[in-house]
Scaffold this active site. Structure first.
Site, mmCIF file in Angstrom:
data_model
loop_
_atom_site.group_PDB
_atom_site.id
_atom_site.type_symbol
_atom_site.label_atom_id
_atom_site.label_comp_id
_atom_site.label_asym_id
_atom_site.label_seq_id
_atom_site.Cartn_x
_atom_site.Cartn_y
_atom_site.Cartn_z
ATOM 1 N N GLY A 272 -0.260 -0.351 -2.172
ATOM 2 C CA GLY A 272 -1.558 -0.308 -2.835
ATOM 3 C C GLY A 272 -2.126 1.099 -2.798
ATOM 4 N NE ARG A 273 0.461 4.779 -5.899
ATOM 5 C CZ ARG A 273 1.094 5.856 -5.500
ATOM 6 N NH1 ARG A 273 0.414 6.903 -5.128
ATOM 7 N NH2 ARG A 273 2.418 5.883 -5.470
ATOM 8 N N GLY A 274 -5.891 3.269 -3.748
ATOM 9 C CA GLY A 274 -7.291 3.165 -4.139
ATOM 10 C C GLY A 274 -7.963 4.493 -3.912
ATOM 11 C CG MET B 133 -12.109 3.868 -0.103
ATOM 12 S SD MET B 133 -13.257 5.206 0.191
ATOM 13 C CE MET B 133 -14.210 5.190 -1.294
ATOM 14 N N GLY B 134 -7.720 5.676 -0.255
ATOM 15 C CA GLY B 134 -6.470 6.022 0.401
ATOM 16 C C GLY B 134 -5.315 5.227 -0.160
ATOM 17 C CB VAL C 46 -2.498 0.042 1.400
ATOM 18 C CG1 VAL C 46 -2.152 -1.006 2.451
ATOM 19 C CG2 VAL C 46 -4.006 0.211 1.309
ATOM 20 C CG ASP D 207 -14.705 -2.483 -4.295
ATOM 21 O OD1 ASP D 207 -15.068 -2.824 -5.450
ATOM 22 O OD2 ASP D 207 -13.685 -1.820 -4.073
#
Lengths: 632, 108
Positions: free
Chosen positions: A30-32, A34-35, A37, A148
């Site tokens: 995962g990417r977001g 905030m960083g 995963v 969120d």
């Protein structure tokens, strides 16, 4: 300038193979903002773990000191201990990387599930809503606003479990950034109007976001799907709440009513808390379950011979196209998907009556139903659940469809009992919930568990469920599995005094019952005016032998026989059809008629004649004709 | 019951069989699909027997039927059935008479 501004921005996605603490990073999941995963392996505890590596840039963009910001997030999540919140295992900084190790949920997000499989059923979507609302309630109770909530943050694990993840934007009421609460964060499709207006995010904003996520689970799209950010913002601020039934026509009105309230423009008009939203969702789940029950409660005239009146009248499944075209069948003759029909004929009707009688007997608390996996055990459980669903609460589960240890969690969810973390607490919650209903005058609920295996990891939970039923009388239990369940329960320390437990066994068909069963369902499946389909006497004997008297095996062979007959355009089922049809799984869905085996030039070969002779001898008949017959 | 030798020897009789009333094969002569034919013979006798009862004909004793190139006779013999298939179909009447005698049926 905070110290962190001096940090370089590392390549967060290039850490595959690296080790952070005990965690070996395996792949990006995962990417977001905030960083990133990673799925990682905890090399100390040997378990898969999700590791989130912080993006400095994101922290700096929000005006935070990255290290402090990161630690605050980790502490925030660590304050939550709830089975529906992704758990945090630890947090650390290693060189230029800060990371959080979290529980890995091995399933898709609700967003991915909808993208791949389309909208969820109202039951599944409302169940996901209820679980997420329980998680939000726990967060709000701890003073945490998620900020969120969206389908991508609802992680769907095994056994229907939904967990709320990514508290990366969460705002602790006592946290260091209360002063920045007006900064708009979150994902536009799910952001509440007051947040668009620049007000602080509150628990009511989370409720709005969860409502918007529920809208997407039910319909496949978010409530306001504008072309650009400004259009989405205006829709959230001013557009009326869209009616999901315009997108999904047969959606229950209660789902639309819940959305109307959760998506209200004014926070005060929404559910007063996530707990109220949870109650609303549970009430809908119960309504949905009772709607199924009431649909099955259509009063019908008593069946002849004291057969149990069928509680459910679903339209019979249509015949597969090749059988319909070639043989004139209008419905599937041997479809075990319908729990009703095979169980109106003996010997299955008898065991069904006995099972219903045992459950209705006030002194009986436990019924064990023994039969092999092909005996029709599962269909019988479904038939009994259908029979009783209109008159009492029935919690029905097949253990082979649940993860190990998922039984009590599943039962609690189905009963509307509160989420608990420990097995014992779950059992208590289940008993308490079902006892409440008993005190309110309802008949005892019935828990039906199929595929119970004493050797499996879930048997301890089964024993706990049975012991609680016997001890409290809050509900009754039907356990179905291979023979020996009662002894296994006794071995597990469950003590049931005489008269409170009944053992039943699913009988096998006798040969003459096999022929009657096949003829009955063939007649019922033929269209009006279609010529009969005949079963030769020797085919009936051989079919009884090859099906071993088990209904599911019999259904499979009989339907395959019809496929063979359809390929030949013949209407008499013979020993050859039985012989060839018993070698495969069901063919009707997978094989075209052109690929069906064809009868050999000479039938039967000697080894089959010997088998048919054995069948005939056991039926008191002379051997297959020989001598003057050209069969030799 | 076995296939009557008198019937078996006749050149017009192309095939014959004895079956139970339920359609089980007892004896087959010159018939490759004896099992299938026996099932149909059993079905015919039970269906036509019911039809005969409805029409007030009494218990079924014989059934004769003709196709364009072949005919057939089914006679009831106790708990069993004897069927003979005949070419040309015009011979069905004489075969029916012989078969009735062979299975012990006496006309009133």
């Amino acid at each position: 300038m905070p110290e962190s501004r001096a940090y370089k921005t590392p390549d967060l996605a290039g850490l595959v193979g690296a080790k952070l603490g005990n965690y070996r990073l395996e792949r990006v999941i995962g990417r977001g903002r905030m960083g990133v995963v990673y799925l990682a392996q905890d090399e100390a505890l040997l378990r898969p773990t999700a590791v989130k590596v912080l993006s400095w840039r994101a922290a700096e963009a929000n005006g935070h000191d990255p290290v402090q910001w990161f630690l605050a997030e980790a502490r925030l999540i660590a304050r939550l201990n709830h089975p529906r919140v992704v758990q945090i295992y630890g947090a650390a900084r290693q060189a230029e990387h800060c990371y959080i190790a979290m529980e890995y949920v091995p399933g898709p997000s609700a967003e991915a599930a909808v993208a791949q499989g389309g909208p969820l059923s109202p039951e599944r979507a409302t169940d996901a809503l209820a679980q997420a609302a329980a998680a939000l309630h726990a967060a709000h109770r701890s003073g945490i606003v998620h900020r969120d909530v969206k389908p991508a943050n609802l992680l769907m694990g095994a056994g229907g479990v939904v967990k709320l993840g990514d508290f990366g934007m969460a705002l602790g009421s006592a946290g260091p950034w209360t002063g920045n609460a007006h900064l708009r964060v979150g994902t536009p499709y799910y952001t509440a109007p007051e947040v668009w207006s620049g007000e602080a995010a509150t628990p009511a904003s989370d409720i709005y976001s969860l409502g918007a996520s529920y809208f997407q689970l039910l319909t496949g799209r978010p409530p306001y799907d504008g072309e650009d950010l400004a259009a989405i913002e205006q829709a959230h601020l001013r557009a009326p709440v869209p009616d999901p039934r315009q997108l999904v026509r047969d959606l229950p009105p209660a789902c639309a009513a819940l959305l109307e309230r959760a998506l209200a423009k004014s926070p005060r008009a929404r559910h007063a808390s996530a707990e109220v939203l949870l109650w609303d969702a549970r009430r809908i789940l119960q309504d949905l379950a009772s709607m199924r029950g009431s649909a099955s409660a259509v009063p019908l005239a008593p069946a002849p011979d004291g057969e149990p009146a069928p509680a459910e009248r679903r339209p019979p499944p249509p015949a597969p196209a090749p059988l319909a075209r070639a043989l004139g069948l209008v419905r599937r003759p041997f479809a075990d998907v319908d729990p009703e029909e095979p169980y109106r004929l003996d010997p299955l009707a008898t065991v069904r009556r006995m099972l219903l009688g045992a459950v209705e007997d006030p002194s009986t608390m436990l019924v064990t139903l023994a039969g092999s996996g092909r005996s029709g055990r599962g269909a019988l459980c479904r038939a009994v659940a259908s029979d009783l669903g209109a008159s009492r609460r029935v919690l029905s589960v097949s253990l082979d469809e649940l993860p190990a240890g998922g039984l009590l969690e599943h039962l609690c969810r189905a009963a509307g009992a509160p989420d608990e973390h420990a097995e014992e607490a779950r059992a208590n919650a289940l008993v308490e919930r079902l006892s409440e209903e008993r005190r309110a005058g309802a008949p005892p609920a019935l828990v039906i568990a199929d595929a119970v295996d004493p050797a499996s990891g879930s048997f301890a939970a089964v024993a706990r469920v049975v012991a609680a039923a016997l001890w409290t009388g809050a509900y009754k239990v039907v356990l179905a599995g291979e023979p020996g369940l009662a002894a296994a329960l006794a071995g597990a320390g469950v003590d049931f005094p005489g008269g409170r437990a009944v053992e039943l066994e699913i009988p096998r068909f006798r040969p003459e019952e096999t022929a009657r069963y096949v003829r009955t369902w063939l007649e019922a499946a033929l269209g009006r005016g279609a010529p009969p389909i005949l079963l030769s006497a020797d085919a009936a004997l051989l079919l009884a032998r090859r099906s071993e008297g088990e209904v599911e095996r019999l259904n499979c062979i009989a339907e395959n026989m019809l496929m063979l007959a359809a390929a030949e355009r013949k209407r008499v089922l013979t020993t050859w059809h039985v012989w060839a049809a018993s070698d495969g799984e069901r063919w009707a869905e997978t094989r075209p008629l052109s690929e069906m085996p064809r009868p050999p030039a000479h039938w039967p070969p000697e080894e089959v004649v010997l088998l048919i002779d054995a069948c005939r001898r056991s039926a008191g008949l002379d051997p297959w004709p020989r001598g003057a017959s050209p069969l030799d | 019951m076995t296939i009557p030798p008198l019937i078996a020897k006749l050149p017009e009789v192309k095939s014959a069989l004895v079956s139970t009333r339920q359609g089980g094969v007892v004896e087959v002569m010159r018939e490759r699909e004896g099992e299938r034919v026996a099932a149909v013979v059993g079905f015919l006798s039970s269906t036509l027997g019911e039809a005969g009862d409805e029409l007030g004909l009494g218990h079924l004793r014989r059934v004769a039927f003709n196709g364009p190139g072949r005919g057939g006779v089914i006679a009831v013999a106790g708990a069993e059935l004897v069927a003979a298939f005949v070419e040309p179909p015009s011979s069905v009447a004489s075969i029916e008479k012989l078969l009735a005698g062979a299975v012990g049926q006496k006309e009133a």
